[in-house]
Design an enzyme around this catalytic site. Structure first.
Site, PDB file in Angstrom:
ATOM      1  N   ASP A   1       2.853   3.243  -8.668  1.00  0.00           N
ATOM      2  CA  ASP A   1       3.769   4.083  -7.694  1.00  0.00           C
ATOM      3  C   ASP A   1       4.965   4.314  -8.373  1.00  0.00           C
ATOM      4  O   ASP A   1       5.756   5.339  -8.074  1.00  0.00           O
ATOM      5  CB  ASP A   1       4.013   3.485  -6.274  1.00  0.00           C
ATOM      6  CG  ASP A   1       2.548   3.604  -5.647  1.00  0.00           C
ATOM      7  OD1 ASP A   1       1.551   2.826  -5.726  1.00  0.00           O
ATOM      8  OD2 ASP A   1       2.245   4.648  -4.773  1.00  0.00           O
TER       9      ASP A   1
ATOM     10  N   GLN B   1      -8.278   1.380   0.749  1.00  0.00           N
ATOM     11  CA  GLN B   1      -8.503   2.351  -0.318  1.00  0.00           C
ATOM     12  C   GLN B   1      -9.740   2.081  -1.372  1.00  0.00           C
ATOM     13  O   GLN B   1     -10.153   3.108  -1.610  1.00  0.00           O
ATOM     14  CB  GLN B   1      -7.080   2.440  -1.070  1.00  0.00           C
ATOM     15  CG  GLN B   1      -6.005   3.279  -0.350  1.00  0.00           C
ATOM     16  CD  GLN B   1      -4.838   2.261   0.286  1.00  0.00           C
ATOM     17  OE1 GLN B   1      -5.290   1.129   0.836  1.00  0.00           O
ATOM     18  NE2 GLN B   1      -3.789   2.589   0.474  1.00  0.00           N
TER      19      GLN B   1
ATOM     20  N   ARG C   1      -2.483  10.574  -0.392  1.00  0.00           N
ATOM     21  CA  ARG C   1      -1.788   9.367  -0.885  1.00  0.00           C
ATOM     22  C   ARG C   1      -1.969   9.102  -2.212  1.00  0.00           C
ATOM     23  O   ARG C   1      -2.919  10.103  -2.752  1.00  0.00           O
ATOM     24  CB  ARG C   1      -2.097   8.213   0.243  1.00  0.00           C
ATOM     25  CG  ARG C   1      -3.578   7.953   0.915  1.00  0.00           C
ATOM     26  CD  ARG C   1      -4.716   7.913  -0.274  1.00  0.00           C
ATOM     27  NE  ARG C   1      -4.387   6.711  -1.185  1.00  0.00           N
ATOM     28  CZ  ARG C   1      -4.973   6.790  -2.233  1.00  0.00           C
ATOM     29  NH1 ARG C   1      -5.807   7.465  -2.794  1.00  0.00           N
ATOM     30  NH2 ARG C   1      -4.646   5.741  -3.163  1.00  0.00           N
ATOM     31  N   GLY C   2      -1.453   8.263  -2.806  1.00  0.00           N
ATOM     32  CA  GLY C   2      -1.516   7.839  -4.344  1.00  0.00           C
ATOM     33  C   GLY C   2      -0.219   8.837  -4.793  1.00  0.00           C
ATOM     34  O   GLY C   2      -0.050   9.809  -4.536  1.00  0.00           O
ATOM     35  N   ALA C   3       0.499   8.293  -5.691  1.00  0.00           N
ATOM     36  CA  ALA C   3       1.845   8.596  -6.162  1.00  0.00           C
ATOM     37  C   ALA C   3       1.588  10.119  -6.766  1.00  0.00           C
ATOM     38  O   ALA C   3       2.344  10.917  -6.154  1.00  0.00           O
ATOM     39  CB  ALA C   3       2.325   7.730  -7.176  1.00  0.00           C
TER      40      ALA C   3
ATOM     41  N   ASN D   1       2.992  -1.118  -7.261  1.00  0.00           N
ATOM     42  CA  ASN D   1       1.718  -0.552  -7.042  1.00  0.00           C
ATOM     43  C   ASN D   1       1.109  -1.309  -5.647  1.00  0.00           C
ATOM     44  O   ASN D   1       1.987  -2.152  -4.915  1.00  0.00           O
ATOM     45  CB  ASN D   1       0.349  -0.956  -8.150  1.00  0.00           C
ATOM     46  CG  ASN D   1      -0.576   0.046  -8.073  1.00  0.00           C
ATOM     47  OD1 ASN D   1      -0.650   1.104  -7.727  1.00  0.00           O
ATOM     48  ND2 ASN D   1      -1.781  -0.777  -8.007  1.00  0.00           N
ATOM     49  N   LYS D   2       0.181  -0.824  -5.305  1.00  0.00           N
ATOM     50  CA  LYS D   2      -0.347  -1.087  -3.873  1.00  0.00           C
ATOM     51  C   LYS D   2      -0.360  -2.874  -3.644  1.00  0.00           C
ATOM     52  O   LYS D   2      -0.577  -3.510  -4.620  1.00  0.00           O
ATOM     53  CB  LYS D   2      -1.800  -0.733  -3.821  1.00  0.00           C
ATOM     54  CG  LYS D   2      -2.683  -1.002  -2.549  1.00  0.00           C
ATOM     55  CD  LYS D   2      -1.802  -0.555  -1.096  1.00  0.00           C
ATOM     56  CE  LYS D   2      -1.352   0.819  -1.243  1.00  0.00           C
ATOM     57  NZ  LYS D   2      -0.493   1.117  -0.070  1.00  0.00           N
TER      58      LYS D   2
ATOM     59  N   ARG E   1       7.743   8.974   2.088  1.00  0.00           N
ATOM     60  CA  ARG E   1       7.492   7.653   1.696  1.00  0.00           C
ATOM     61  C   ARG E   1       8.611   7.344   0.703  1.00  0.00           C
ATOM     62  O   ARG E   1       8.525   8.044  -0.196  1.00  0.00           O
ATOM     63  CB  ARG E   1       5.983   7.607   1.256  1.00  0.00           C
ATOM     64  CG  ARG E   1       4.803   8.169   2.394  1.00  0.00           C
ATOM     65  CD  ARG E   1       3.684   7.599   1.830  1.00  0.00           C
ATOM     66  NE  ARG E   1       3.235   6.318   1.806  1.00  0.00           N
ATOM     67  CZ  ARG E   1       2.191   5.695   1.420  1.00  0.00           C
ATOM     68  NH1 ARG E   1       1.280   6.601   0.478  1.00  0.00           N
ATOM     69  NH2 ARG E   1       2.034   4.489   1.123  1.00  0.00           N
TER      70      ARG E   1
HETATM   71  O1  MRU Z   1      -0.203   3.652  -0.107  1.00  0.00           O
HETATM   72  P1  MRU Z   1      -0.927   4.512  -1.072  1.00  0.00           P
HETATM   73  O2  MRU Z   1      -2.505   4.825  -0.899  1.00  0.00           O
HETATM   74  O3  MRU Z   1      -0.145   5.744  -1.279  1.00  0.00           O
HETATM   75  O4  MRU Z   1      -0.842   3.698  -2.335  1.00  0.00           O
HETATM   76  C1  MRU Z   1      -1.368   4.181  -3.673  1.00  0.00           C
HETATM   77  C2  MRU Z   1      -1.223   3.135  -4.770  1.00  0.00           C
HETATM   78  O5  MRU Z   1      -0.750   2.411  -4.819  1.00  0.00           O
HETATM   79  C3  MRU Z   1      -1.892   3.705  -6.080  1.00  0.00           C
HETATM   80  O6  MRU Z   1      -2.529   2.658  -6.718  1.00  0.00           O
HETATM   81  C4  MRU Z   1      -0.931   4.496  -6.953  1.00  0.00           C
HETATM   82  O7  MRU Z   1      -0.394   5.199  -6.198  1.00  0.00           O
HETATM   83  C5  MRU Z   1      -1.549   5.080  -8.244  1.00  0.00           C
HETATM   84  S1  MRU Z   1      -2.480   6.405  -7.881  1.00  0.00           S
HETATM   85  C6  MRU Z   1      -2.895   7.184  -9.445  1.00  0.00           C
END
Ligand code: MRU
Length: 351
Positions: A242, A201, A51-53, A252-253, A94
């Site tokens: 994201d 996370q 996960r994470g963009a 973002n999250k 996603r």
């Molecule tokens: O749902 P996730 O864990 O994929 O969400 C991740 C985030 O919101 C991160 O902060 C974002 O992707 C930046 S990662 C460098």
């Protein structure tokens, strides 16, 4: 002082498989899963193994390369409908992280360029592109770190939300890359990590990777952020993104928006660190960014134990949008964008 540490391996191309660290199991278990089918890669993205963009973008590219490698087609022409199905399966995992669609579009362009050379040329061009994306992401994060660390005071207490670290990228991290670069530059950085309900996370991943690198980290629950900000216990906030709209609104999250408002109210700078692959110039503002709604079960239960009474409604939007007025600066691999973001982001993107 320079302290280089060994990089966490989030995702790797292994020739006939994509290998990923299973982030659902951290910090308890450090298990690498090997995926030999693109549908498994799609499931891994959907179910948050990875996960994470930026990491999602690299996983998408590797998943497509894997699918094409295993395809039964005998010619590049025959491959075309299957390639479209593979891209579709990966793209539907996603909806919020733009890096996913950026990666799929990039692989589609490579397919179009290489197809005249035949099936083998397409296969090797797609593998090479996926590997290049992995490499470029780490390079981008290093550059983000170097630019961003200039914003960090010599002694700093930094609040972060979610995980924008090595685990959320091909390596080094965006927000945590800035923190790593500040530490490498000899700064005394202490990190406060919001636990980041419901997937945790912050508590599980950010704390795990910073602790592994001996960077001081303290976990707080999400509802403590306002207290720490209001008490003058935080010098700056750094988060990842994201998707960043053309006007600098940042998805973002979930929970990032609340932190940004509290930071502004407390007079604390709020920084966003992200590669230009997270910038979506085709989306004018944040209201148009699709927000993923995930399985209610993630909220209903904590680590397998039910915490919400049966029959009670649950909502689980996974992201929120922070309007650009709360953002002090956006740190990219080409430099730092400042308000007004519509102009500064476009200039950095060269558009
Ligand atoms: O749902 P996730 O864990 O994929 O969400 C991740 C985030 O919101 C991160 O902060 C974002 O992707 C930046 S990662 C460098």
């Amino acid at each position: 002082m320079v302290c280089e540490v060994e990089m966490i391996r989030t995702i790797e191309w292994a020739g006939n498989a994509v290998v990923m660290l299973d982030q659902r199991l951290l910090p308890g278990q450090e298990i690498y899963n090997s995926y030999t089918d693109y549908r498994q890669v799609a499931d891994a993205i959907r179910s948050m193994v990875i996960r994470g963009a930026p990491a999602i973008g690299v996983a998408a590219a590797m998943g497509i390369a894997l699918g094409v490698q295993n395809a039964k087609a005998r010619t590049a022409e025959e491959l075309e409908p299957e390639f479209a199905r593979i891209c579709e399966a990966i793209a539907s995992t996603r909806p919020t992280a733009i890096n996913l669609f950026w990666a799929v579009a990039r692989m589609r362009r490579v397919f179009t360029r290489a197809r005249a050379g035949g099936l083998d040329a397409v296969r090797s061009a797609l593998v090479a592109e996926a590997q290049a994306m992995h490499r470029e992401d780490v390079e981008a994060n290093r550059a983000i770190g170097l630019y961003g660390q200039e914003l960090i005071p010599a002694r700093a207490r930094v609040l972060t939300h979610c995980n924008a670290g090595a685990l959320a990228t091909a390596g080094y991290g965006t927000a945590l890359g800035v923190i790593r670069a500040a530490v490498e530059a000899g700064k005394a950085v202490e990190v406060y990590a919001d636990e980041t309900r419901p997937f945790l996370q912050g508590a599980r991943l950010t704390a795990w990777e910073l602790h592994k690198d001996d960077i001081p980290v303290t976990v707080i629950t999400d509802n403590m952020a306002g207290y720490f900000l209001s008490q003058g216990l935080i010098d700056c906030v750094i988060v990842g993104a994201d998707r960043i709209a053309a006007n600098g609104d940042v998805a973002n999250k979930i929970g990032t928006y609340a932190v940004a408002v509290l930071a502004k109210e407390s007079g604390v700078p709020f920084f966003v660190a992200a590669p230009l692959s997270t910038l979506d110039l085709t989306t004018p503002d944040g209201s148009l960014i699709p927000i993923e709604e995930r399985d209610p079960e993630e909220v209903r239960s904590v680590l397998g134990s039910r915490v919400v009474p049966e029959g009670v409604g649950i909502r689980n939007p996974a992201f929120d949008v922070t309007p650009n007025r709360y953002v002090s600066a956006i740190i990219t691999e080409r430099g730092i964008a400042r308000p007004p973001f519509a102009a500064s982001l476009r200039a950095l993107a060269g558009k």
